[in-house]
Design a protein around this motif. Structure first.
Motif, mmCIF file in Angstrom:
data_model
loop_
_atom_site.group_PDB
_atom_site.id
_atom_site.type_symbol
_atom_site.label_atom_id
_atom_site.label_comp_id
_atom_site.label_asym_id
_atom_site.label_seq_id
_atom_site.Cartn_x
_atom_site.Cartn_y
_atom_site.Cartn_z
ATOM 1 N N ARG A 11 44.408 30.123 101.989
ATOM 2 C CA ARG A 11 44.866 31.497 102.112
ATOM 3 C C ARG A 11 43.960 32.237 103.094
ATOM 4 N N PHE A 12 44.450 33.362 103.529
ATOM 5 C CA PHE A 12 43.643 34.228 104.387
ATOM 6 C C PHE A 12 43.462 35.579 103.693
ATOM 7 N N GLY A 13 42.217 36.014 103.592
ATOM 8 C CA GLY A 13 41.921 37.368 103.129
ATOM 9 C C GLY A 13 41.794 37.571 101.634
ATOM 10 N N ARG A 14 42.244 36.635 100.834
ATOM 11 C CA ARG A 14 42.130 36.803 99.384
ATOM 12 C C ARG A 14 42.071 35.430 98.727
ATOM 13 N N GLY A 15 41.605 35.426 97.488
ATOM 14 C CA GLY A 15 41.475 34.173 96.772
ATOM 15 C C GLY A 15 42.610 33.956 95.789
ATOM 16 N N TRP A 16 42.306 33.315 94.679
ATOM 17 C CA TRP A 16 43.297 32.941 93.686
ATOM 18 C C TRP A 16 42.955 33.571 92.337
ATOM 19 N N SER A 17 43.965 33.798 91.537
ATOM 20 C CA SER A 17 43.763 34.395 90.223
ATOM 21 C C SER A 17 43.186 33.376 89.250
ATOM 22 N N GLU A 18 42.751 33.863 88.108
ATOM 23 C CA GLU A 18 42.234 32.994 87.052
ATOM 24 C C GLU A 18 43.271 31.943 86.636
ATOM 25 N N LEU A 19 44.499 32.370 86.444
ATOM 26 C CA LEU A 19 45.544 31.456 86.009
ATOM 27 C C LEU A 19 45.827 30.396 87.068
ATOM 28 N N GLU A 20 45.889 30.797 88.320
ATOM 29 C CA GLU A 20 46.119 29.836 89.396
ATOM 30 C C GLU A 20 44.986 28.813 89.468
#
Length: 240
Positions: A11-20
């Motif tokens: 991804r660009f600019g952001r990460g992933w959620s806890e669930l992901e």
């Protein structure tokens, strides 16, 4: 031959959620190590890059490590992956998992881009022999990682001098990339970021040895994101 798997997402600019992250971490249990060569053949002569560092973290009184001294604090920082600069590589893992065999998601960050890759702690070393105490682990990269190989992180104390050392030793080569331009970018920028990470890792562990991180690994039931610059993660996946 190691089984091929699709590269991990980016991804660009952001990460992933806890669930992901939890969903992808669970998937690591089904991913094999992505190299077959035995360690003795993972040399420069056989086309592997071998690098690392060896640094002093400071001194304790002579003899075995103190219960709450530099070595003990550095040991906690090592197994909790706090020595990694999270602006370059952030680790995500289940804090309840046994360190031996623990799977981790590594989030590599370069110029706003984020790439995930899986690894597994395959060797755990903890021993005291005449004149020295040692603790460390080796993780191996898993199928789909942008690198192939293993990395040792080893902490030692010399009982005679009281000096504590931290050694990193990596044997690696390029792995699986999601596209051609990320492979090209890694060839251009990868060594610069690896060098920066290697310089900062012992400095971070040296700081932790003197000023231990007393915060819990994570909130109850949550993954560990030690060193996360934005630790408050949503429980639902972000929309793409």
């Amino acid at each position: 031959m190691a089984r091929a798997c699709a590269p991990w997402p980016w991804r660009f600019g952001r990460g992933w959620s806890e669930l992901e992250l939890r969903t992808m971490l669970d998937e690591l249990a089904h991913r094999p190590v992505n190299f077959d060569d035995p360690p003795e053949q993972m040399t420069v002569e056989h086309g592997w890059t071998v690098d690392g560092s060896h640094d002093s973290l400071g001194f304790e009184p002579e003899g075995p490590p103190l219960v709450k001294g530099l070595y003990a604090h550095a040991r906690a920082g090592l197994i909790n992956y706090d020595f990694s600069d999270p602006t370059i590589v952030e680790g995500h893992f289940d804090p309840e998992a046994d360190p031996q065999g623990r799977n981790m998601l590594l989030e590599l960050k370069v110029l706003g881009f984020r790439f995930l890759g899986g690894c597994r702690i395959t060797h755990l070393r903890e021993e005291t022999e005449e004149g020295m105490t040692a603790f460390g682990f080796r993780y191996d990269t898993l199928a789909g990682h942008i690198e192939r190989g293993f990395e040792w992180f080893l902490l030692t104390k010399d009982h005679q001098t009281g000096e504590i050392h931290f050694r990193i030793e990596a044997h690696w080569r390029l792995g699986d990339f999601p596209n051609w331009w990320s492979r090209l970018g890694f060839r251009i920028l990868g060594e610069r970021y690896r060098h920066r990470w290697r310089l900062r890792a012992p400095a971070r562990l040296r700081h932790l040895a003197r000023d231990a991180n007393t915060q819990p690994l994570s909130e109850p039931g949550m993954l560990a994101h030690r060193g996360d610059l934005t630790p408050q993660r949503s429980s639902e996946p972000l929309s793409d």
